[in-house]
Design an enzyme around this catalytic site. Structure first.
Site, PDB file in Angstrom:
ATOM      1  N   ALA A 135       0.874  -1.169   0.000  1.00  0.00           N
ATOM      2  CA  ALA A 135       0.000   0.000   0.000  1.00  0.00           C
ATOM      3  C   ALA A 135       0.916   1.224   0.000  1.00  0.00           C
ATOM      4  CB  ALA A 135      -0.868  -0.016   1.247  1.00  0.00           C
TER       5      ALA A 135
ATOM      6  N   GLY B 250       0.552  -4.849   0.616  1.00  0.00           N
ATOM      7  CA  GLY B 250      -0.670  -4.832  -0.195  1.00  0.00           C
ATOM      8  C   GLY B 250      -0.443  -5.422  -1.584  1.00  0.00           C
TER       9      GLY B 250
ATOM     10  N   GLU C  64      -0.821  -8.988  -1.139  1.00  0.00           N
ATOM     11  CA  GLU C  64      -2.255  -9.234  -0.917  1.00  0.00           C
ATOM     12  C   GLU C  64      -3.021  -9.151  -2.247  1.00  0.00           C
ATOM     13  OE1 GLU C  64      -2.317  -6.265   2.227  1.00  0.00           O
ATOM     14  OE2 GLU C  64      -2.987  -7.798   3.639  1.00  0.00           O
TER      15      GLU C  64
ATOM     16  N   GLU D   2       4.685  -5.398   6.783  1.00  0.00           N
ATOM     17  CA  GLU D   2       3.965  -4.372   7.545  1.00  0.00           C
ATOM     18  C   GLU D   2       4.440  -4.256   8.993  1.00  0.00           C
ATOM     19  OE1 GLU D   2       2.575  -6.636   5.560  1.00  0.00           O
ATOM     20  OE2 GLU D   2       0.944  -5.771   4.386  1.00  0.00           O
TER      21      GLU D   2
HETATM   22  N1  CO8 Z   1       4.609   3.240  -0.545  1.00  0.00           N
HETATM   23  C1  CO8 Z   1       5.027   4.414  -1.061  1.00  0.00           C
HETATM   24  N2  CO8 Z   1       6.223   4.565  -1.702  1.00  0.00           N
HETATM   25  C2  CO8 Z   1       7.003   3.478  -1.813  1.00  0.00           C
HETATM   26  C3  CO8 Z   1       6.626   2.217  -1.316  1.00  0.00           C
HETATM   27  C4  CO8 Z   1       5.366   2.121  -0.651  1.00  0.00           C
HETATM   28  N3  CO8 Z   1       4.894   0.959  -0.167  1.00  0.00           N
HETATM   29  N4  CO8 Z   1       7.628   1.345  -1.574  1.00  0.00           N
HETATM   30  C5  CO8 Z   1       8.569   2.030  -2.232  1.00  0.00           C
HETATM   31  N5  CO8 Z   1       8.205   3.318  -2.379  1.00  0.00           N
HETATM   32  C6  CO8 Z   1       8.961   4.396  -3.020  1.00  0.00           C
HETATM   33  C7  CO8 Z   1      10.144   4.820  -2.163  1.00  0.00           C
HETATM   34  O1  CO8 Z   1       9.733   5.714  -1.160  1.00  0.00           O
HETATM   35  C8  CO8 Z   1      11.048   5.419  -3.212  1.00  0.00           C
HETATM   36  O2  CO8 Z   1      10.567   6.712  -3.506  1.00  0.00           O
HETATM   37  P1  CO8 Z   1      11.619   7.974  -3.515  1.00  0.00           P
HETATM   38  O3  CO8 Z   1      12.600   7.620  -4.588  1.00  0.00           O
HETATM   39  O4  CO8 Z   1      10.744   9.114  -3.831  1.00  0.00           O
HETATM   40  O5  CO8 Z   1      12.225   8.003  -2.154  1.00  0.00           O
HETATM   41  C9  CO8 Z   1      10.796   4.560  -4.436  1.00  0.00           C
HETATM   42  O6  CO8 Z   1       9.551   3.902  -4.227  1.00  0.00           O
HETATM   43  C10 CO8 Z   1      11.853   3.498  -4.642  1.00  0.00           C
HETATM   44  O7  CO8 Z   1      11.946   2.761  -3.442  1.00  0.00           O
HETATM   45  P2  CO8 Z   1      13.356   2.454  -2.714  1.00  0.00           P
HETATM   46  O8  CO8 Z   1      14.345   3.521  -2.991  1.00  0.00           O
HETATM   47  O9  CO8 Z   1      13.068   2.135  -1.291  1.00  0.00           O
HETATM   48  O10 CO8 Z   1      13.789   1.134  -3.530  1.00  0.00           O
HETATM   49  P3  CO8 Z   1      14.729  -0.019  -3.018  1.00  0.00           P
HETATM   50  O11 CO8 Z   1      15.014  -0.869  -4.197  1.00  0.00           O
HETATM   51  O12 CO8 Z   1      15.899   0.517  -2.259  1.00  0.00           O
HETATM   52  O13 CO8 Z   1      13.846  -0.853  -1.960  1.00  0.00           O
HETATM   53  C11 CO8 Z   1      11.840  -1.971  -1.209  1.00  0.00           C
HETATM   54  C12 CO8 Z   1      12.705  -1.531  -2.400  1.00  0.00           C
HETATM   55  C13 CO8 Z   1      12.632  -2.968  -0.360  1.00  0.00           C
HETATM   56  C14 CO8 Z   1      10.577  -2.601  -1.729  1.00  0.00           C
HETATM   57  C15 CO8 Z   1      11.526  -0.707  -0.338  1.00  0.00           C
HETATM   58  O14 CO8 Z   1      11.056   0.318  -1.185  1.00  0.00           O
HETATM   59  C16 CO8 Z   1      10.482  -0.949   0.714  1.00  0.00           C
HETATM   60  O15 CO8 Z   1      10.777  -1.533   1.747  1.00  0.00           O
HETATM   61  N6  CO8 Z   1       9.247  -0.453   0.477  1.00  0.00           N
HETATM   62  C17 CO8 Z   1       8.171  -0.508   1.447  1.00  0.00           C
HETATM   63  C18 CO8 Z   1       7.613  -1.908   1.531  1.00  0.00           C
HETATM   64  C19 CO8 Z   1       6.525  -1.964   2.566  1.00  0.00           C
HETATM   65  O16 CO8 Z   1       6.710  -1.683   3.728  1.00  0.00           O
HETATM   66  N7  CO8 Z   1       5.329  -2.382   2.147  1.00  0.00           N
HETATM   67  C20 CO8 Z   1       4.164  -2.509   3.008  1.00  0.00           C
HETATM   68  C21 CO8 Z   1       3.380  -1.255   3.000  1.00  0.00           C
HETATM   69  S1  CO8 Z   1       2.027  -1.262   4.152  1.00  0.00           S
HETATM   70  C22 CO8 Z   1       0.867  -2.221   3.386  1.00  0.00           C
HETATM   71  O17 CO8 Z   1       1.024  -2.674   2.309  1.00  0.00           O
HETATM   72  C23 CO8 Z   1      -0.400  -2.436   4.162  1.00  0.00           C
HETATM   73  C24 CO8 Z   1      -1.515  -2.931   3.280  1.00  0.00           C
HETATM   74  C25 CO8 Z   1      -2.838  -2.755   3.993  1.00  0.00           C
HETATM   75  C26 CO8 Z   1      -3.940  -2.457   2.985  1.00  0.00           C
HETATM   76  C27 CO8 Z   1      -5.221  -2.101   3.657  1.00  0.00           C
HETATM   77  C28 CO8 Z   1      -6.060  -1.198   2.727  1.00  0.00           C
HETATM   78  C29 CO8 Z   1      -7.444  -0.965   3.230  1.00  0.00           C
END
Ligand code: CO8
Length: 259
Positions: free
Chosen positions: A67, A110, A113, A133
């Site tokens: 998400a 997400g 999911e 998460e």
């Molecule tokens: N949300 C928003 N932006 C994101 C997300 C995300 N989930 N993941 C990556 N990005 C963005 C980064 O902020 C970055 O943006 P910027 O360049 O502007 O800083 C860009 O994408 C590239 O990301 P990274 O530089 O971090 O790329 P890496 O290759 O170094 O790392 C990863 C990749 C490991 C995937 C890392 O980006 C990461 O850990 N991302 C977050 C993953 C995460 O925590 N996901 C869970 C989110 S919470 C969730 O999904 C709950 C769902 C519940 C749904 C309920 C709805 C009702």
């Protein structure tokens, strides 16, 4: 329907609509707008008789990294309670035609999911599946605890959700989360081939088979068997059932009409 800004759409081709998640700046993080557009596309696909199955894919780097955390950051408890995405997820769940997820790269939170909302997951050898998460002080909220456990079993689901650490495509395959591993550059093509194969079958039979299979997730065996028997019996009332059987007996290809 407005042209989507967070999705790329191709097809239908060979009965398959391909939806590509397209927010490259955020690794396809699922924001409200993207989910809204996805639901719109699915609901249009449901009404389109030229579409028998849908493939959802992302980029080489990410199917979807979860998400949208930036969007989530501004939500308080009431905001989360009233999050329109809850309704969007329900509408994805309600989609009756088969969905195949073609997954490469990160398939997190997400994103994982969403892949689990698909009926079949085909992944490239570089794919990584995770529910990270917990690292954000939260937990999966779009079916992650329930669907993951039903797919991979208790121990691995607990490990993934409680540590937040991802698994590889190979581990996902052994655990039963995905049905096939492909070379990364072949994932989409393979998913489209499988989707096209499904699309050639009688649409009502496909819909009922999907429905009966999903029923197994939330019912006991005897109720599930009864549900299956009723669906099987109902299919006897379709023209396509006669066409399928007659075509086999006459040694020709069936011409299904969806009735
Ligand atoms: N949300 C928003 N932006 C994101 C997300 C995300 N989930 N993941 C990556 N990005 C963005 C980064 O902020 C970055 O943006 P910027 O360049 O502007 O800083 C860009 O994408 C590239 O990301 P990274 O530089 O971090 O790329 P890496 O290759 O170094 O790392 C990863 C990749 C490991 C995937 C890392 O980006 C990461 O850990 N991302 C977050 C993953 C995460 O925590 N996901 C869970 C989110 S919470 C969730 O999904 C709950 C769902 C519940 C749904 C309920 C709805 C009702």
């Amino acid at each position: 329907m407005n042209t989507p800004t967070n999705l790329l759409i191709s097809g239908p081709s060979n009965g398959v609509l391909t939806i590509t998640l397209h927010r490259p700046e955020a690794l396809n993080a699922l924001n409200t707008k993207l989910l809204e557009e996805l639901v719109e596309q699915l609901e249009a696909a449901e009404k389109n008789n030229d579409i028998g199955a849908v493939v959802i894919t992302g980029s080489a780097k990410a199917f979807a990294a979860g998400a949208d955390v930036r969007e989530m950051a501004s939500l308080d408890a009431v905001g989360v309670l009233k999050d329109p995405r809850v309704e969007h997820w329900k509408r994805v769940t309600a989609f009756k035609k088969p969905i195949i997820a073609a997954v490469n790269g990160f398939c997190f939170g997400g994103g994982c999911e969403l892949a689990m909302h698909a009926d079949i997951i085909i992944a490239g050898e570089d794919a990584k599946f995770g529910q990270p998460e917990i690292k954000l002080g939260i937990m999966p909220g779009a079916g992650g605890t329930q669907r993951l456990l039903r797919s991979v079993g208790k121990s691995l689901a607990m490990q993934m959700v409680l540590t937040g650490e991802p698994i590889t495509a190979g581990q996902a395959m052994s655990a039963g989360l995905i049905s096939e591993i492909t070379l990364s550059e072949m994932t989409l093509e393979r998913a489209q081939t499988v989707a096209a194969q499904i699309s050639r079958h009688a649409p009502i039979a496909v819909e009922m088979a999907k429905d009966a299979l999903l029923k197994a997730f939330d019912t006991d065996l005897s109720s599930g068997l009864l549900y299956e028997r009723k669906a099987f019996t109902l299919l006897a009332a379709t023209e396509d059932r006669n066409e399928g059987i007659n075509a086999f007996l006459e040694k020709r290809k069936p011409l299904f009409k969806g009735c």
